[in-house]
Design a protein around this motif. Structure first.
Motif, PDB file in Angstrom:
ATOM      1  N   VAL A 112       0.754  -1.314  -0.096  1.00 18.93           N
ATOM      2  CA  VAL A 112      -0.029   0.025   0.088  1.00 18.93           C
ATOM      3  C   VAL A 112       1.026   1.159  -0.012  1.00 18.93           C
ATOM      4  O   VAL A 112       0.637   2.259  -0.657  1.00 18.93           O
ATOM      5  CB  VAL A 112      -0.861  -0.028   1.151  1.00 18.93           C
ATOM      6  N   ALA A 113       1.978   0.982   0.675  1.00 20.23           N
ATOM      7  CA  ALA A 113       2.859   2.264   0.671  1.00 20.23           C
ATOM      8  C   ALA A 113       3.697   2.396  -0.760  1.00 20.23           C
ATOM      9  O   ALA A 113       3.828   3.631  -1.103  1.00 20.23           O
ATOM     10  CB  ALA A 113       4.013   2.196   1.706  1.00 20.23           C
ATOM     11  N   VAL A 114       3.851   1.292  -1.367  1.00 24.21           N
ATOM     12  CA  VAL A 114       4.356   1.354  -2.661  1.00 24.21           C
ATOM     13  C   VAL A 114       3.238   2.114  -3.667  1.00 24.21           C
ATOM     14  O   VAL A 114       3.637   2.821  -4.427  1.00 24.21           O
ATOM     15  CB  VAL A 114       4.628  -0.074  -3.347  1.00 24.21           C
ATOM     16  N   ALA A 115       2.017   1.951  -3.419  1.00 24.91           N
ATOM     17  CA  ALA A 115       1.050   2.407  -4.376  1.00 24.91           C
ATOM     18  C   ALA A 115       1.062   3.989  -4.088  1.00 24.91           C
ATOM     19  O   ALA A 115       0.923   4.587  -5.078  1.00 24.91           O
ATOM     20  CB  ALA A 115      -0.380   1.517  -3.902  1.00 24.91           C
ATOM     21  N   GLN A 116       1.137   4.342  -2.908  1.00 24.30           N
ATOM     22  CA  GLN A 116       1.007   5.691  -2.497  1.00 24.30           C
ATOM     23  C   GLN A 116       2.233   6.255  -3.410  1.00 24.30           C
ATOM     24  O   GLN A 116       2.266   7.504  -3.898  1.00 24.30           O
ATOM     25  CB  GLN A 116       1.423   5.704  -1.018  1.00 24.30           C
ATOM     26  N   GLU A 117       3.337   5.650  -3.328  1.00 28.06           N
ATOM     27  CA  GLU A 117       4.664   6.180  -3.953  1.00 28.06           C
ATOM     28  C   GLU A 117       4.569   6.148  -5.379  1.00 28.06           C
ATOM     29  O   GLU A 117       5.068   7.129  -6.276  1.00 28.06           O
ATOM     30  CB  GLU A 117       6.089   5.496  -3.743  1.00 28.06           C
ATOM     31  N   LEU A 118       3.815   5.181  -6.077  1.00 28.29           N
ATOM     32  CA  LEU A 118       3.454   5.295  -7.339  1.00 28.29           C
ATOM     33  C   LEU A 118       2.776   6.443  -8.123  1.00 28.29           C
ATOM     34  O   LEU A 118       2.565   6.712  -9.284  1.00 28.29           O
ATOM     35  CB  LEU A 118       2.722   3.853  -7.902  1.00 28.29           C
ATOM     36  N   LEU A 119       2.094   7.110  -7.237  1.00 24.87           N
ATOM     37  CA  LEU A 119       1.444   8.317  -7.702  1.00 24.87           C
ATOM     38  C   LEU A 119       2.238   9.344  -8.307  1.00 24.87           C
ATOM     39  O   LEU A 119       1.886  10.187  -8.799  1.00 24.87           O
ATOM     40  CB  LEU A 119       0.513   8.853  -6.404  1.00 24.87           C
ATOM     41  N   LYS A 120       3.616   9.164  -7.733  1.00 25.54           N
ATOM     42  CA  LYS A 120       4.482  10.105  -8.458  1.00 25.54           C
ATOM     43  C   LYS A 120       5.149   9.543  -9.741  1.00 25.54           C
ATOM     44  O   LYS A 120       5.955  10.333 -10.219  1.00 25.54           O
ATOM     45  CB  LYS A 120       5.714  10.143  -7.278  1.00 25.54           C
ATOM     46  N   LYS A 121       4.747   8.534 -10.229  1.00 21.34           N
ATOM     47  CA  LYS A 121       5.224   8.074 -11.214  1.00 21.34           C
ATOM     48  C   LYS A 121       4.309   7.797 -12.340  1.00 21.34           C
ATOM     49  O   LYS A 121       3.177   7.407 -12.227  1.00 21.34           O
ATOM     50  CB  LYS A 121       5.772   6.375 -11.176  1.00 21.34           C
ATOM     51  N   THR A 122       4.665   8.162 -13.693  1.00 22.38           N
ATOM     52  CA  THR A 122       3.755   8.360 -14.926  1.00 22.38           C
ATOM     53  C   THR A 122       3.901   7.307 -15.791  1.00 22.38           C
ATOM     54  O   THR A 122       5.001   6.655 -15.845  1.00 22.38           O
ATOM     55  CB  THR A 122       3.960   9.661 -15.425  1.00 22.38           C
ATOM     56  N   GLY A 123       2.810   7.095 -16.601  1.00 16.25           N
ATOM     57  CA  GLY A 123       2.892   6.002 -17.679  1.00 16.25           C
ATOM     58  C   GLY A 123       2.951   4.648 -17.222  1.00 16.25           C
ATOM     59  O   GLY A 123       3.476   3.868 -17.797  1.00 16.25           O
ATOM     60  N   LEU A 124       2.431   4.180 -16.190  1.00 14.66           N
ATOM     61  CA  LEU A 124       2.526   2.929 -15.647  1.00 14.66           C
ATOM     62  C   LEU A 124       0.983   2.222 -15.866  1.00 14.66           C
ATOM     63  O   LEU A 124      -0.032   2.756 -16.421  1.00 14.66           O
ATOM     64  CB  LEU A 124       2.756   2.932 -14.216  1.00 14.66           C
ATOM     65  N   THR A 125       0.902   0.725 -16.195  1.00 11.17           N
ATOM     66  CA  THR A 125      -0.008  -0.167 -15.830  1.00 11.17           C
ATOM     67  C   THR A 125       0.151  -0.860 -14.623  1.00 11.17           C
ATOM     68  O   THR A 125       1.247  -1.638 -14.546  1.00 11.17           O
ATOM     69  CB  THR A 125       0.033  -1.006 -17.294  1.00 11.17           C
ATOM     70  N   VAL A 126      -0.892  -0.998 -13.959  1.00 12.00           N
ATOM     71  CA  VAL A 126      -0.835  -1.725 -12.840  1.00 12.00           C
ATOM     72  C   VAL A 126      -1.846  -2.847 -12.744  1.00 12.00           C
ATOM     73  O   VAL A 126      -3.210  -2.192 -12.690  1.00 12.00           O
ATOM     74  CB  VAL A 126      -0.807  -0.886 -11.454  1.00 12.00           C
ATOM     75  N   ILE A 127      -1.613  -4.247 -12.352  1.00 13.92           N
ATOM     76  CA  ILE A 127      -2.823  -5.249 -12.190  1.00 13.92           C
ATOM     77  C   ILE A 127      -2.740  -5.615 -10.548  1.00 13.92           C
ATOM     78  O   ILE A 127      -1.503  -5.789 -10.276  1.00 13.92           O
ATOM     79  CB  ILE A 127      -2.601  -6.275 -13.025  1.00 13.92           C
ATOM     80  N   THR A 128      -3.683  -5.500  -9.973  1.00 11.89           N
ATOM     81  CA  THR A 128      -3.684  -5.884  -8.703  1.00 11.89           C
ATOM     82  C   THR A 128      -5.000  -6.435  -7.921  1.00 11.89           C
ATOM     83  O   THR A 128      -6.008  -6.308  -8.548  1.00 11.89           O
ATOM     84  CB  THR A 128      -3.156  -4.745  -7.480  1.00 11.89           C
ATOM     85  N   HIS A 129      -4.720  -7.171  -7.001  1.00 19.30           N
ATOM     86  CA  HIS A 129      -6.013  -7.932  -6.136  1.00 19.30           C
ATOM     87  C   HIS A 129      -6.129  -7.160  -4.696  1.00 19.30           C
ATOM     88  O   HIS A 129      -6.826  -7.670  -4.029  1.00 19.30           O
ATOM     89  CB  HIS A 129      -5.902  -9.515  -6.078  1.00 19.30           C
ATOM     90  N   ASN A 130      -5.180  -6.244  -4.516  1.00 17.89           N
ATOM     91  CA  ASN A 130      -5.085  -5.411  -3.301  1.00 17.89           C
ATOM     92  C   ASN A 130      -6.087  -4.290  -3.547  1.00 17.89           C
ATOM     93  O   ASN A 130      -5.671  -3.391  -4.013  1.00 17.89           O
ATOM     94  CB  ASN A 130      -3.659  -4.920  -2.986  1.00 17.89           C
ATOM     95  N   LEU A 131      -7.136  -4.427  -3.065  1.00 15.91           N
ATOM     96  CA  LEU A 131      -8.068  -3.220  -3.006  1.00 15.91           C
ATOM     97  C   LEU A 131      -7.736  -2.098  -2.293  1.00 15.91           C
ATOM     98  O   LEU A 131      -8.314  -0.920  -2.891  1.00 15.91           O
ATOM     99  CB  LEU A 131      -9.592  -3.514  -2.471  1.00 15.91           C
ATOM    100  N   LEU A 132      -6.971  -2.105  -1.183  1.00 12.59           N
ATOM    101  CA  LEU A 132      -6.560  -0.630  -0.515  1.00 12.59           C
ATOM    102  C   LEU A 132      -5.547  -0.330  -1.624  1.00 12.59           C
ATOM    103  O   LEU A 132      -5.528   1.188  -1.668  1.00 12.59           O
ATOM    104  CB  LEU A 132      -5.815  -1.102   0.629  1.00 12.59           C
ATOM    105  N   ALA A 133      -4.437  -0.913  -1.885  1.00  8.73           N
ATOM    106  CA  ALA A 133      -3.634  -0.361  -3.134  1.00  8.73           C
ATOM    107  C   ALA A 133      -4.515   0.278  -4.294  1.00  8.73           C
ATOM    108  O   ALA A 133      -3.812   1.332  -4.681  1.00  8.73           O
ATOM    109  CB  ALA A 133      -2.576  -1.226  -3.471  1.00  8.73           C
TER     110      ALA A 133
END
Length: 261
Positions: A112-133
């Motif tokens: 979840v902390a990684v997801a917060q930090e990913l807000l600063k990164k552009t042009g990504l594709t993310v697949i997850t089963h983590n609803l908080l992230a």
């Protein structure tokens, strides 16, 4: 055998069996028979009775203590524990992700902390089963977010089950980022819940490489289920030098260790 009655209590042999499991965490039926000097059939009968009473949890070939189901408040407490270390680890992970990468994001408070930090990164594709992230990344204006379906696990807002695994297997990504509740000296990555294992393996199987993000306290920690092994990991991110034997183990396996500044 009928379910244990409310007034049932373990006999001395069964108490000895319970003490052996409490001491070791998880024990094979064969070892219990040897330690208690009884037949494996006797151990299986005792284990059956103790499991019906809720005092043990069986798995293939052995037994362990039943896990205490974590509550939603326990999950929030886990999020708060080592929050600064997890933020450092997250910054280190995200700094290493190449621009335009495709990612699978596993479960856990560190991710979840990684997801917060990913807000600063552009042009990504993310697949997850983590609803908080996923709820964090939903605020990202430049992230293609794919969220798995499946059965909701209320204690940590993760999805699980065959449909979750099938969803993940539709994709092939550059990096899977996973975490663990514990890492044992044999290199096994442990989790509280065996139902997380198929999803973790799906993430690893669909990624060109897998990164492990854990705070240093998880090394030499035990948990019920084996979700994966260090041999399946390409990079490890943590905030301090892991205890022995892990630095040598990682070096010999050619697994890159990044200690977050």
């Amino acid at each position: 055998m009928s379910p244990a009655k409310p007034d049932w209590s373990p006999n001395p042999r069964q108490l000895s069996l319970l003490e052996e499991v409490r001491t070791r965490g998880a024990v094979s039926v064969e070892r219990l028979a040897s330690r208690l000097n009884v037949t494996m059939q006797t151990v299986r009968r005792d284990v059956q009775r103790l499991a019906e009473a809720g005092l043990l949890q069986r798995f293939h070939g052995g037994v362990s203590l039943p896990p205490t189901p974590p509550s939603a408040s326990a999950w929030k407490e886990r999020q708060a524990v080592k929050a600064e270390a997890k933020a450092r680890i997250a910054r280190s992970v995200v700094a290493a992700i190449p621009a335009g990468s495709t990612l699978m994001l596993g479960n856990g408070t560190t991710l979840v902390a990684v997801a917060q930090e990913l807000l600063k990164k552009t042009g990504l594709t993310v697949i997850t089963h983590n609803l908080l992230a996923a709820s964090v990344l939903a605020e990202h204006p430049d992230c293609k977010l794919h969220v798995a379906g499946g059965l909701l696990r209320h204690r940590d807002s993760a999805l699980e089950g065959d449909s979750t695994v099938a969803f993940m297997k539709q994709f092939k990504v550059d990096i899977a980022i996973i975490s663990a509740m514990g890492i044992e000296a044999d290199g096994s990555l442990r989790d509280l819940d065996r139902r997380e294992t198929p999803v973790a393996q799906a993430l690893i199987g669909q990624a060109r490489e897998t990164w492990l993000a854990v705070d240093v306290s998880k090394f030499n920690q035990t948990a019920l289920a084996s979700a994966a092994t260090l041999s399946q990991v390409k990079r490890v991110f943590t905030e301090g030098l892991p205890p022995a034997p892990f630095p040598l183990m990682l070096h010999e396996a050619d697994i890159a260790l990044t200690i977050a500044p």
